[in-house]
Design an enzyme around this catalytic site. Sequence first.
Site, PDB file in Angstrom:
ATOM      1  N   GLY A 248     -32.209   2.670   3.166  1.00 16.23           N
ATOM      2  CA  GLY A 248     -31.816   2.211   4.666  1.00 16.23           C
ATOM      3  C   GLY A 248     -30.399   2.451   4.903  1.00 16.23           C
ATOM      4  O   GLY A 248     -30.015   3.316   5.587  1.00 16.23           O
ATOM      5  N   GLY A 473     -35.207  -0.956  -1.553  1.00 17.43           N
ATOM      6  CA  GLY A 473     -34.687  -0.491  -2.806  1.00 17.43           C
ATOM      7  C   GLY A 473     -33.664  -1.540  -3.304  1.00 17.43           C
ATOM      8  O   GLY A 473     -33.011  -1.514  -4.404  1.00 17.43           O
ATOM      9  N   GLY A 515     -30.544 -10.401   3.857  1.00 17.69           N
ATOM     10  CA  GLY A 515     -32.145 -10.557   3.676  1.00 17.69           C
ATOM     11  C   GLY A 515     -32.518 -11.271   2.387  1.00 17.69           C
ATOM     12  O   GLY A 515     -33.362 -12.037   2.650  1.00 17.69           O
ATOM     13  N   ARG A 619     -24.866 -17.800  -5.865  1.00 18.13           N
ATOM     14  CA  ARG A 619     -25.838 -17.642  -7.004  1.00 18.13           C
ATOM     15  C   ARG A 619     -26.431 -16.060  -7.252  1.00 18.13           C
ATOM     16  O   ARG A 619     -26.931 -15.795  -5.831  1.00 18.13           O
ATOM     17  CB  ARG A 619     -27.015 -18.823  -6.909  1.00 18.13           C
ATOM     18  CG  ARG A 619     -28.225 -18.831  -7.933  1.00 18.13           C
ATOM     19  CD  ARG A 619     -29.325 -19.460  -7.700  1.00 18.13           C
ATOM     20  NE  ARG A 619     -28.912 -21.002  -7.627  1.00 18.13           N
ATOM     21  CZ  ARG A 619     -29.166 -22.018  -8.303  1.00 18.13           C
ATOM     22  NH1 ARG A 619     -29.092 -21.647  -9.332  1.00 18.13           N
ATOM     23  NH2 ARG A 619     -28.852 -23.086  -7.823  1.00 18.13           N
ATOM     24  N   ILE A 620     -26.662 -15.520  -8.377  1.00 19.71           N
ATOM     25  CA  ILE A 620     -27.188 -14.382  -8.530  1.00 19.71           C
ATOM     26  C   ILE A 620     -28.698 -14.479  -8.694  1.00 19.71           C
ATOM     27  O   ILE A 620     -28.887 -15.226  -9.686  1.00 19.71           O
ATOM     28  CB  ILE A 620     -26.617 -13.516  -9.749  1.00 19.71           C
ATOM     29  CG1 ILE A 620     -25.080 -13.445  -9.246  1.00 19.71           C
ATOM     30  CG2 ILE A 620     -27.252 -12.301  -9.977  1.00 19.71           C
ATOM     31  CD1 ILE A 620     -24.849 -12.502  -8.085  1.00 19.71           C
ATOM     32  N   LEU A 621     -29.687 -13.992  -7.767  1.00 19.17           N
ATOM     33  CA  LEU A 621     -30.916 -14.156  -8.059  1.00 19.17           C
ATOM     34  C   LEU A 621     -31.648 -13.488  -9.154  1.00 19.17           C
ATOM     35  O   LEU A 621     -32.660 -13.680  -9.812  1.00 19.17           O
ATOM     36  CB  LEU A 621     -31.782 -14.024  -6.529  1.00 19.17           C
ATOM     37  CG  LEU A 621     -31.318 -14.816  -5.625  1.00 19.17           C
ATOM     38  CD1 LEU A 621     -31.732 -14.818  -4.234  1.00 19.17           C
ATOM     39  CD2 LEU A 621     -31.575 -16.314  -5.862  1.00 19.17           C
ATOM     40  N   LYS A 692     -25.941 -15.724  -1.510  1.00 22.14           N
ATOM     41  CA  LYS A 692     -25.279 -15.254  -0.430  1.00 22.14           C
ATOM     42  C   LYS A 692     -25.683 -13.743  -0.614  1.00 22.14           C
ATOM     43  O   LYS A 692     -25.890 -13.101  -1.696  1.00 22.14           O
ATOM     44  CB  LYS A 692     -23.702 -15.476  -0.827  1.00 22.14           C
ATOM     45  CG  LYS A 692     -23.442 -16.914  -0.735  1.00 22.14           C
ATOM     46  CD  LYS A 692     -21.905 -17.048  -1.233  1.00 22.14           C
ATOM     47  CE  LYS A 692     -20.882 -17.161   0.240  1.00 22.14           C
ATOM     48  NZ  LYS A 692     -19.633 -17.519  -0.514  1.00 22.14           N
ATOM     49  N   GLY A 695     -25.208  -6.874  -0.927  1.00 20.15           N
ATOM     50  CA  GLY A 695     -25.553  -5.445  -0.781  1.00 20.15           C
ATOM     51  C   GLY A 695     -24.535  -4.607  -0.303  1.00 20.15           C
ATOM     52  O   GLY A 695     -24.296  -3.548  -0.380  1.00 20.15           O
ATOM     53  N   GLU A 696     -23.560  -5.278   0.383  1.00 20.67           N
ATOM     54  CA  GLU A 696     -22.564  -4.605   1.195  1.00 20.67           C
ATOM     55  C   GLU A 696     -21.083  -4.925   0.822  1.00 20.67           C
ATOM     56  O   GLU A 696     -20.201  -4.223   1.073  1.00 20.67           O
ATOM     57  CB  GLU A 696     -22.475  -4.739   2.622  1.00 20.67           C
ATOM     58  CG  GLU A 696     -24.048  -4.329   3.374  1.00 20.67           C
ATOM     59  CD  GLU A 696     -24.199  -4.753   4.752  1.00 20.67           C
ATOM     60  OE1 GLU A 696     -24.599  -4.076   5.581  1.00 20.67           O
ATOM     61  OE2 GLU A 696     -23.742  -6.051   5.105  1.00 20.67           O
TER      62      GLU A 696
END
Length: 736
Positions: A248, A473, A515, A619-621, A692, A695-696
Amino acid sequence: MTLETTRHLKHDTPDRDRRLDGMAQGVIGTDMDRPEGALKVSGRATYAAEAHPEGMAYGYLVRAATIGRITGSNAQAVMDMPGVLYVLEDERMIRNAAQGMAGESPVQKQGRSWYVGQPVACVVAESFEQARHAAQAMNVTIEPDGAHVFDAESPEAEVETPEKKQLSQGDLDGAMASAAFSVDHDYRTPSMSSAAMEPHASIAQWKDGAVTLRGSYQLLRFNKNELADVLGVSPDKVRILSPYVGGGFGSKLGLAPEAVAAALAAQVLERPVQVVMHRRQVFETVTRRSETKQRIRLSCDAEGRLTGIGHENLVSQLPEETFSEPVAQGTHFQYAAPNRVVGHRIARIRRPAAGSVRAPGEAVGVTAFEIAVDELAKKAGIDPLEFRLRNVPKEDPESGKPFSSSTMEATLREGAQRFGWTHTPPRQRREGEWWIGTGMAGAVRVNMMIEARARVVLTGSGARVECDMTDIGTGSYAILTQVAAEMLGYSPAQVETRLGDTDLPPASGSGGSFGAASTSTAVYLACMELRERLAAKIGVKEGELTLKDGDAIHANHRTPLSEIMGEEEWRALGHLQPGRAGQDVRQATWGAIFAEVAVNDTTGETRVRRMDGTYACGRILNLKTARSQCHGGMIWGIGLALTEALEHDPRDGHMVNRDLAEYHVPVNLDVPQLGVHFLEERDDWANPLQAKGIGELAICGSGAAVINAIENACGVRVRSLPATLDRVMEGLISRG
């Protein structure tokens, strides 16, 4: 009927319980594979254009060849062509995609072509080939409606200066005049495209006055309202399905022309209609990133501490669009300086509409700003790393608000150590024809959440997550599965996650890096509600209950959930609302990027030889999907620095290079091995998961690190991106 209870959170204060740290299943933060991954790589994941309802017809959009008032067409002649069923010329067709989170119809056709390439009709036929052939034979008569401007920097451009987007603190002119060192330059970035892998596609079907649209979209709860508004129906008469989305990057935030055309045509024909955009149509009709002209002024004292920051920007947009690229979004808080000016101007021109593209604002704003910071550091004779460290703010430098977490210094130091950073003057290392150099940059991105709901269904054998969240994705299926599995003590294989259907609870959707944190929090809340109900049934406090491997454990007693639940099915709805936690402090994510490049002294070619990014983003999910997001962002940064630019014809504004053959994105040989490292961070202000956006962040600053490395390698400073061979060669020639 199964009872469904709700847990609601308005996020006003930091959540210091860190309840997720007390879970025992051990799946959060791991590099778990995507649950839907096997479907995607085997071709069994059904994307928007791949459904084939019985009786489906095919539509093909007709583009405007010029700008002006629509006065006629040869629609009747087209109707007589083989297989043609209908020619749609409805005034409800939209001129361009809706802006992200609009929730209402974008600007409609209004009998006009606003830009070259605007969809002005749609031909529907029995086969795709017949529809395409007829659409290409259709002529739409457009009469000129006056003179138009196509260049934002033209003296004739109508320029707006929104009052709320201007800022002035202290005396920047005075700071520049009295500075020990200063820079004052213009930096330019071109128009850019999202260029997602999957083209926009929609299949619409009506039944009993309601429409179901299978499409490729990011923000379904907003898209549902946008389509309803266009069609003039109630939102409860619209259902959108987007279970799989092939990328997207902002291009699918808002409802696009193909969805409207499919819905309108299907309503008339009373049969399903599919409309898929050609790649060139995607480039033209889906919002682009605006080009920017950025005047950046920086001043510092003899010790390299900033005394003034100025960031004044010009962007472009079509008339009547409300969005404009927020170029200086990161400038407001990235570095401390007492004297500050931020300016924002919008030129209303007739290029295709601008909108949100991955990391709107910081992607181009941080890039240019970090190039300017590098210039000032070198003018002051200070290591660019040390210069940045001296100017890390202790609080928001404009509002005085505390940071929810401030890890920029830590990312800079950790990144430098991992990369092996050593600053040297330019043109110090050469290998044959190649100059070798290194560069670095800081990275920041605002952090935010939006309202989200999610349902979790618990049984004795597993759990099910339900919401209209999308996975573009980014890994939504994986992380929502992991959150539910961790909270309820099941293996990920025992958790089913259903997404991409507006009949399910409305989640945040995918965009703005909100998201994962927003919808994962909604899932967390639903799971907490179920844990409370389980604890009450067992007769213990929730904090005393451990759920692991399908068992409830308390006071040295282990009871299978299947025994506790029996045949019951419990449902809980989690509902997150953002509150004061996003207003009382400055929330952000932080990073540092280091790059090594080689620049050919004969051809001007730049090759990125290595690149490392260190990030602090809560935190990294899921370690695998988080790392993948950073890889993607860093690659975007390479493209921004070296290859990507939409070219517009100065005569009429149309896109010249509107496909992937001519719009150059980085390919495998352009990208070296990328290093991605995460700092351990728990930001209690962010949300109960301390997660947090990610993606950007990685695109912000990556391009600057490459540009700064070019200067270190060969001594050429590029201020108009991308740094193509001709621009680098011009600098090399001027050096002699």
